[in-house]
Design an enzyme around this catalytic site. Structure first.
Site, mmCIF file in Angstrom:
data_model
loop_
_atom_site.group_PDB
_atom_site.id
_atom_site.type_symbol
_atom_site.label_atom_id
_atom_site.label_comp_id
_atom_site.label_asym_id
_atom_site.label_seq_id
_atom_site.Cartn_x
_atom_site.Cartn_y
_atom_site.Cartn_z
ATOM 1 N N ARG A 1 58.760 1.292 3.725
ATOM 2 C CA ARG A 1 57.661 1.859 4.516
ATOM 3 C C ARG A 1 57.756 1.418 5.978
ATOM 4 O O ARG A 1 57.564 2.219 6.891
ATOM 5 C CB ARG A 1 56.315 1.425 3.930
ATOM 6 C CG ARG A 1 56.074 1.993 2.529
ATOM 7 C CD ARG A 1 54.672 1.716 2.043
ATOM 8 N NE ARG A 1 54.620 1.621 0.585
ATOM 9 C CZ ARG A 1 53.509 1.471 -0.121
ATOM 10 N NH1 ARG A 1 52.343 1.407 0.496
ATOM 11 N NH2 ARG A 1 53.547 1.378 -1.427
ATOM 12 N N CYS B 1 44.147 4.256 -11.546
ATOM 13 C CA CYS B 1 44.438 3.913 -10.155
ATOM 14 C C CYS B 1 44.504 5.175 -9.316
ATOM 15 O O CYS B 1 44.894 5.148 -8.175
ATOM 16 C CB CYS B 1 45.767 3.192 -10.044
ATOM 17 S SG CYS B 1 46.067 2.062 -11.366
ATOM 18 N N ARG C 1 42.674 5.531 -1.586
ATOM 19 C CA ARG C 1 41.676 4.600 -1.058
ATOM 20 C C ARG C 1 41.836 4.433 0.462
ATOM 21 O O ARG C 1 40.864 4.502 1.216
ATOM 22 C CB ARG C 1 41.843 3.234 -1.747
ATOM 23 C CG ARG C 1 40.962 2.132 -1.185
ATOM 24 C CD ARG C 1 41.307 0.795 -1.828
ATOM 25 N NE ARG C 1 42.686 0.383 -1.558
ATOM 26 C CZ ARG C 1 43.075 -0.259 -0.475
ATOM 27 N NH1 ARG C 1 42.204 -0.592 0.464
ATOM 28 N NH2 ARG C 1 44.341 -0.592 -0.303
ATOM 29 N N ARG C 2 43.073 4.255 0.898
ATOM 30 C CA ARG C 2 43.303 4.073 2.337
ATOM 31 C C ARG C 2 43.045 5.386 3.083
ATOM 32 O O ARG C 2 42.453 5.390 4.163
ATOM 33 C CB ARG C 2 44.736 3.563 2.578
ATOM 34 C CG ARG C 2 44.899 2.096 2.143
ATOM 35 C CD ARG C 2 46.336 1.610 2.175
ATOM 36 N NE ARG C 2 46.430 0.196 1.830
ATOM 37 C CZ ARG C 2 47.501 -0.374 1.284
ATOM 38 N NH1 ARG C 2 48.582 0.335 1.019
ATOM 39 N NH2 ARG C 2 47.502 -1.667 1.002
ATOM 40 N N LYS D 1 46.941 -5.852 -8.433
ATOM 41 C CA LYS D 1 46.351 -4.552 -8.076
ATOM 42 C C LYS D 1 47.147 -3.376 -8.647
ATOM 43 O O LYS D 1 46.637 -2.273 -8.720
ATOM 44 C CB LYS D 1 46.163 -4.424 -6.567
ATOM 45 C CG LYS D 1 47.371 -4.038 -5.780
ATOM 46 C CD LYS D 1 46.933 -3.571 -4.403
ATOM 47 C CE LYS D 1 48.135 -3.331 -3.535
ATOM 48 N NZ LYS D 1 47.784 -2.783 -2.244
ATOM 49 N N ASP D 2 48.392 -3.622 -9.062
ATOM 50 C CA ASP D 2 49.206 -2.565 -9.672
ATOM 51 C C ASP D 2 49.087 -2.550 -11.197
ATOM 52 O O ASP D 2 49.717 -1.716 -11.859
ATOM 53 C CB ASP D 2 50.683 -2.752 -9.305
ATOM 54 C CG ASP D 2 50.925 -2.622 -7.807
ATOM 55 O OD1 ASP D 2 50.153 -1.901 -7.150
ATOM 56 O OD2 ASP D 2 51.875 -3.250 -7.296
ATOM 57 N N ARG E 1 55.555 6.605 0.471
ATOM 58 C CA ARG E 1 55.746 5.753 -0.706
ATOM 59 C C ARG E 1 56.958 4.876 -0.516
ATOM 60 O O ARG E 1 57.640 4.929 0.493
ATOM 61 C CB ARG E 1 55.932 6.621 -1.964
ATOM 62 C CG ARG E 1 54.652 6.936 -2.690
ATOM 63 C CD ARG E 1 54.939 7.420 -4.096
ATOM 64 N NE ARG E 1 55.591 6.389 -4.889
ATOM 65 C CZ ARG E 1 56.377 6.629 -5.934
ATOM 66 N NH1 ARG E 1 56.635 7.857 -6.306
ATOM 67 N NH2 ARG E 1 56.917 5.635 -6.595
HETATM 68 N N1 LIG Z 1 51.484 -0.974 -4.533
HETATM 69 C C1 LIG Z 1 52.273 -1.753 -3.687
HETATM 70 C C2 LIG Z 1 51.769 -3.142 -3.514
HETATM 71 N N2 LIG Z 1 51.349 -3.868 -4.545
HETATM 72 C C3 LIG Z 1 50.951 -5.093 -4.074
HETATM 73 C C4 LIG Z 1 51.142 -5.095 -2.705
HETATM 74 C C5 LIG Z 1 50.834 -6.194 -1.800
HETATM 75 C C6 LIG Z 1 50.592 -7.552 -2.412
HETATM 76 C C7 LIG Z 1 49.284 -7.721 -3.108
HETATM 77 O O1 LIG Z 1 48.324 -6.957 -2.944
HETATM 78 O O2 LIG Z 1 49.180 -8.718 -3.867
HETATM 79 C C8 LIG Z 1 51.677 -3.853 -2.351
HETATM 80 C C9 LIG Z 1 52.072 -3.394 -1.010
HETATM 81 C C10 LIG Z 1 50.944 -2.847 -0.173
HETATM 82 O O3 LIG Z 1 49.943 -2.322 -0.701
HETATM 83 O O4 LIG Z 1 51.047 -2.941 1.050
#
Ligand SMILES: NCc1[nH]cc(CCC(=O)O)c1CC(=O)O
Length: 313
Positions: A153, A240, A129-130, A81-82, A147
């Site tokens: 966090r 993103c 998004r959140r 997702k990153d 962040r």
């Molecule tokens: N950007 C941070 C990030 N990137 C991936 C995850 C969680 C693990 C995943 O989604 O595979 C997280 C932490 C979160 O959003 O709580």
């Protein structure tokens, strides 16, 4: 190849994910030596400015890609997702591992759910998004930036800066912190980030030996689902920095995709669903993006690109 070197960020979650990939590679290829090359990235170091301001999420990948280009590492492990919708030219994703829990989790020391939060409660998340989904459900909440890596966090939540925070269940589970999840947030009132819960391995496109070794870990049905989610996001804008949520799942050969675009400012949102064959995930992603645009998603996307805002998810 004698030793496969994995470039990784140094956060506890990144190290867990890279160790996991190393173990899986050793199991798939007996006799192969695998080692980690931990590195610091600008995305990890600069915490006082928004990600958008310092160059976006791609910053988390850049240093790892440079290490692969210099020949100091063979591959890198990321939370998919990153990973930007458009990979840097010359790089590939030879493996996408089986997806873990895709859902977001509600985390709080005092409250059981979003509904149970008192009026005006403080919720920490820098993800547009959140924020958009929280606004839609509870316009009264005070949304605050947050962040840093997962442990940072949680530390700020525990210090009392927030009444609740939202984190991905997968990250908490990998760190042995499942007990912090008070509620899994699920459809129809909540959708995750595109590709949430999936780990990807990146390598140089021309490094065939590494690509072949990594391909042993690829999980076909996860790849199908995340390709639909990422194609939808790409067709909507591809960055993103926008409040886009998506979740695809396979029902035998049948692929289903839920998508949503919202406004972090006022909680308005548009939502769409599509179904198709599992062998054409990109078409389905583009089709659902089209439905979202027909309902006015473009306004929310343009809006979020104008507002100088953080985009950490
Ligand atoms: N950007 C941070 C990030 N990137 C991936 C995850 C969680 C693990 C995943 O989604 O595979 C997280 C932490 C979160 O959003 O709580």
């Amino acid at each position: 190849m004698k030793t496969l070197r994995i470039a990784t960020r140094k956060s506890p979650l990144a190290l867990w994910q890279s160790e996991h990939v190393a173990d899986r590679l050793r199991a798939a290829h007996p006799g192969l030596a695998v080692e980690l090359v931990p590195m610091s990235t600008r995305g990890d170091e600069v915490l006082d400015r928004s990600l958008a301001a310092i160059g976006g999420k791609g910053l988390f990948l850049k240093e790892l890609e440079l290490a692969m280009q210099r020949g100091e590492a063979d591959c890198a492990v990321h939370s998919l997702k990153d990973v930007p919708m458009q990979l840097e030219p010359g790089f590939a994703l030879p493996a996408i591992l089986e997806r873990a829990d895709y859902a977001d989790g509600f985390v709080s020391n005092r409250f059981d759910s979003i509904d149970a939060l008192p009026t005006g409660a403080r919720v920490g998340t820098s993800s547009l998004r959140r924020q958009a989904q929280l606004r839609a459900l509870r316009p009264d909440l005070e949304l605050l930036d947050l962040r840093g890596n997962v442990n940072t966090r949680l530390g700020r939540l525990d210090a009392g800066e927030y009444d609740a925070i939202i984190l991905a269940c997968a990250g908490l589970q990998r760190l042995g912190l499942d007990a912090r999840i008070r509620k899994r947030l699920e459809s129809p009132y909540w959708l995750p980030a595109p590709a949430q819960g999936a780990i990807a391995i990146e390598s140089r496109e021309d490094d065939i030996a590494t690509r072949e070794l990594c391909a042993a870990l690829d999980h076909a049905s996860t790849r199908t689902c995340v390709e639909a989610e990422r194609a939808m996001n790409r067709a909507l804008h591809g960055s993103c920095h926008v409040p886009v949520a998506a979740h695809a799942w396979l029902d035998g050969e049948h692929l289903r995709l839920d998508g949503q675009v919202g406004s972090a400012r006022d909680g308005r949102a548009v939502r769409a669903h599509g179904e198709g064959r599992g062998d054409a995930p990109e078409c389905l992603g583009i089709e659902v993006a089209q439905k979202l645009l027909e309902q006015g998603a473009g306004e929310f996307i343009a809006d979020s690109l104008q507002a100088p805002h953080d985009d950490a998810d």
